[in-house]
Scaffold this active site. Structure first.
Site, PDB file in Angstrom:
ATOM      1  N   CYS A  47      28.175  40.572  29.793  1.00 11.83           N
ATOM      2  CA  CYS A  47      28.404  40.278  31.311  1.00 11.83           C
ATOM      3  C   CYS A  47      27.975  41.621  31.826  1.00 11.83           C
ATOM      4  CB  CYS A  47      29.901  40.001  31.536  1.00 11.83           C
ATOM      5  SG  CYS A  47      30.107  38.281  31.209  1.00 11.83           S
ATOM      6  N   HIS A  68      30.789  45.487  34.985  1.00 12.66           N
ATOM      7  CA  HIS A  68      30.880  44.055  34.454  1.00 12.66           C
ATOM      8  C   HIS A  68      30.361  43.113  35.574  1.00 12.66           C
ATOM      9  CE1 HIS A  68      33.045  40.262  32.969  1.00 12.66           C
ATOM     10  NE2 HIS A  68      32.822  41.162  31.759  1.00 12.66           N
ATOM     11  N   GLN A  87      39.272  46.849  29.808  1.00 10.94           N
ATOM     12  CA  GLN A  87      39.098  47.584  28.621  1.00 10.94           C
ATOM     13  C   GLN A  87      39.750  48.610  28.027  1.00 10.94           C
ATOM     14  OE1 GLN A  87      37.725  45.648  26.162  1.00 10.94           O
ATOM     15  NE2 GLN A  87      36.346  44.363  27.595  1.00 10.94           N
ATOM     16  N   LYS A 144      43.312  40.139  26.946  1.00  8.23           N
ATOM     17  CA  LYS A 144      42.606  41.254  26.042  1.00  8.23           C
ATOM     18  C   LYS A 144      43.574  42.187  25.684  1.00  8.23           C
ATOM     19  CE  LYS A 144      38.538  41.095  28.858  1.00  8.23           C
ATOM     20  NZ  LYS A 144      37.407  40.397  28.181  1.00  8.23           N
ATOM     21  N   ASP A 179      38.800  48.892  36.924  1.00  6.84           N
ATOM     22  CA  ASP A 179      38.588  47.602  36.476  1.00  6.84           C
ATOM     23  C   ASP A 179      39.218  48.338  34.778  1.00  6.84           C
ATOM     24  OD1 ASP A 179      38.103  45.768  34.299  1.00  6.84           O
ATOM     25  OD2 ASP A 179      36.008  45.526  35.115  1.00  6.84           O
TER      26      ASP A 179
HETATM   27  C1  LIG Z   1      35.103  45.617  31.632  1.00  7.40           C
HETATM   28  C2  LIG Z   1      35.394  44.246  32.017  1.00  7.40           C
HETATM   29  N1  LIG Z   1      35.630  44.076  33.366  1.00  7.40           N
HETATM   30  C3  LIG Z   1      36.123  42.810  33.488  1.00  7.40           C
HETATM   31  C4  LIG Z   1      36.077  41.450  32.607  1.00  7.40           C
HETATM   32  C5  LIG Z   1      36.644  40.342  33.004  1.00  7.40           C
HETATM   33  O1  LIG Z   1      37.761  39.934  32.446  1.00  7.40           O
HETATM   34  P1  LIG Z   1      38.074  38.456  32.638  1.00  7.40           P
HETATM   35  O2  LIG Z   1      37.070  37.411  32.181  1.00  7.40           O
HETATM   36  O3  LIG Z   1      39.306  38.366  31.837  1.00  7.40           O
HETATM   37  O4  LIG Z   1      38.415  38.335  33.942  1.00  7.40           O
HETATM   38  C6  LIG Z   1      35.848  42.272  31.177  1.00  7.40           C
HETATM   39  C7  LIG Z   1      35.986  41.023  30.219  1.00  7.40           C
HETATM   40  O5  LIG Z   1      35.044  40.261  29.860  1.00  7.40           O
HETATM   41  C8  LIG Z   1      35.611  43.496  31.044  1.00  7.40           C
HETATM   42  O6  LIG Z   1      35.466  43.785  29.726  1.00  7.40           O
END
Ligand SMILES: Cc1ncc(COP(=O)(O)O)c(C=O)c1O
Lengths: 139, 415
Positions: B373, B131, B211, B234, B208
């Site tokens: 993203c 991401h 998900q 989430k 990370d």
């Molecule tokens: C795999 C992953 N990493 C990081 C994020 C970033 O999350 P956040 O926007 O809550 O920081 C997301 C969500 O969009 C994600 O799906």
């Protein structure tokens, strides 16, 4: 079931499937590129001016994108023929949306106005009214 | 495992806790909310935890002597213990930092550790499916420290190429930062194996879990990771709050990320010493109501049972894949059912993902079009955008059917 979005009227779909003025001009007076990062749409507009240096003889576009940005590029390039650069400069976003003839949902307005922004920036850069930028962006 | 966790749960009863799912959208369409990978919906009891806090307990934490401040402090601090336990961190609150979200967790480590420790010749290893929150963060920190970034490639079905991982992770690797579950492909990565590889080369590993934590039971100690981040919004929690697990010894040694009140022990004009863990990493007045509500969300998920949620979602994604595979004008990204988490990204031939999403919206179906993203991953996939349907505990097969009907409508319209 509904017949899909009110945005996707026959006219829009027709221009999307059979875009007018699609392709590159051999010898454009100016040419400019822009993108809509939200959709990943990228469009190039080529413009050929008449000898007066003011009237648009022909405009073409190329690139890929969603139905709204493609249809709007197809329609606007049609509309540009015979227009002067001043008239192009006077266009605003409502003019393009009127051209599309449907209600564009707020999240999709950028798709609709991309081509107009690219054409206007291209013209402004050509006339020295704007410093050259590589790409116009809707963001 | 108790026998209860083996049984499926009653989706209709689950849905009753999420009033938003009953609302209509557009001109009276029933909402089918399939954008859970972006943000999940919030059950009543989590919303109540927020409002109860403001109605009954609201005060600043850590520093007050008065009754409300004590109550607020205890609730906020205990929320850390509950989240630590939720992800299997035996160190309790000392290993659980509250952040704004996953992105902040990544940035915290990238700034506090990366900026101080990385240098020329060092390597940070990411994957092609990262991401932007991890990819951009490490890319920029690497630039500032003259370190290099290397990417583990994916195979044709969206799995990590572990042979390539073994090539890429080496003696110069200082950090391996990988997504546990891909938000675009649904791939579940072998974090334990990657942790072994990283540790063989004395590298840290950051997973990370944005998900993963909402959808499956996570045990950071079994995974043997050094850092692990997730987002509250989430996992049935509020926005503005997330968690960062870090091994205690590393957190003790690392520099703070942000400075200010709340994170200090003793301040003099020239010098300052830091507060105990985890407060050393929580400068300023924290997200108190959100932190308490996040713990409520974790309790809620635990009560329903992460294993049952996981099974429910796998059932939905399997059904969705079956239905989507009926059509040869649909391209599906990512691994086959059985190997993937509860989401599916796809494209319908000849219809841009944004057009597809607009038409879906007319059917009340909320999906996400775009690059999710993961722009570099989309470059690898050879498309600028895709449409993503992502499931959660309250979704049903009926909603998958509505999705497929909406795709058919788009096909007719554009055909
Ligand atoms: C795999 C992953 N990493 C990081 C994020 C970033 O999350 P956040 O926007 O809550 O920081 C997301 C969500 O969009 C994600 O799906």
């Amino acid at each position: 079931m509904s017949m899909g979005s009110d945005m996707y009227r026959q006219q829009i779909l027709d221009h999307y499937k059979n875009p007018r003025n699609y392709g590159d001009l051999d010898d454009p007076t100016f040419s400019h590129v822009g993108e809509n990062p939200m959709c990943g749409d990228e469009i190039k507009v080529d413009v050929l001016l008449e000898d007066d240096g003011e009237t648009i003889e022909y405009a073409a576009f190329s690139g890929e994108g969603c139905a709204i940005s493609q249809a709007s590029a197809s329609m606007l390039t049609d509309e540009l023929q015979g227009m002067t650069l001043d008239e192009l400069d006077d266009l605003d976003r409502d003019d393009v949306i009127d051209l599309l003839g449907v209600d564009i949902s707020p999240m999709r307005v950028k798709c609709a106005v991309l081509v107009e922004m690219v054409a206007q920036d291209g013209a402004a850069i050509h006339q020295g009214e704007k410093t050259s930028i590589e790409k116009t962006t809707t963001e | 495992m108790s026998s209860q966790t083996a049984e499926p749960f009653d989706v209709e009863r689950v849905r009753e806790e999420f009033p938003i799912l009953d609302r209509e959208v557009g001109d009276g369409q029933r909402l089918a909310y399939l954008d859970n990978a972006a943000t999940s919906q919030t059950p009543d009891r989590v919303i109540d935890a927020m409002s109860d806090y403001y109605r009954g307990t609201n005060a600043n934490v850590h520093r007050g002597i008065h009754h409300l401040s004590q109550e607020a402090s205890i609730a906020y601090e205990e929320a850390h213990d509950r989240l630590a336990e939720f992800v299997g961190a035996s160190g309790g609150r000392e290993e659980m930092i509250f952040t704004k979200n996953t992105t902040e967790g990544l940035n915290l480590v990238a700034y506090a550790w990366g900026l101080n420790e990385l240098g020329e010749g060092d390597e940070v290893v990411l994957t092609e499916m990262e991401h932007h929150s991890s990819l951009v963060t490490w890319q920029q920190i690497a630039k500032r420290t003259d370190a290099d970034v290397r990417y583990i490639e994916i195979d044709d079905e969206g799995r990590l190429d572990m042979d390539h991982a073994r090539d890429v992770i080496g003696p110069d690797t200082e950090m391996v930062s990988v997504t546990h579950v891909s938000n675009t492909l649904g791939t579940i990565n072998p974090i334990g194996d990657l942790a072994d590889l990283a540790h063989e080369h004395d590298s840290y590993i950051f997973a990370d879990g944005a998900q993963a934590v909402p959808h499956q039971s996570v045990d950071v100690e079994a995974l043997d990771v050094d850092f692990y981040a997730f987002s509250g919004h989430k996992m049935c929690g509020p926005t503005g709050i997330g968690g960062l697990y870090g091994r205690k010894a590393i957190l003790e040694a690392m520099e703070p990320f942000m400075y200010g009140g709340g994170m200090v022990r003793k301040v003099e004009f020239e010098e300052t010493t830091w507060a105990d863990l985890p407060w050393k990493y929580e400068a300023g007045t924290p997200l108190i109501a959100e932190g308490i509500a996040l713990a409520e969300a974790a309790d809620y998920l635990k009560e329903i049972g992460l294993d049952r949620i996981d099974r429910h979602e796998r059932g939905l994604v399997e059904y969705a894949l079956d239905r989507l595979q009926e059509f040869d004008d649909i391209e599906i990204y990512g691994p086959p059912a059985g190997e993937r988490a509860g989401l599916v990204s796809f494209n319908l031939d000849g219809v841009h993902a944004h057009d597809l999403a607009s038409i879906m919206n007319d059917h009340g179906v909320a999906i996400r079009p775009g690059d999710h993203c993961t722009q570099p991953l989309h470059d690898v996939l050879g498309t600028a955008a895709s449409a993503r349907a992502s499931f959660y505990l309250y979704n049903t097969k009926d909603e998958v059917d509505v999705l497929v009907d909406a795709i058919d409508d788009a096909r007719q319209l554009f055909g």
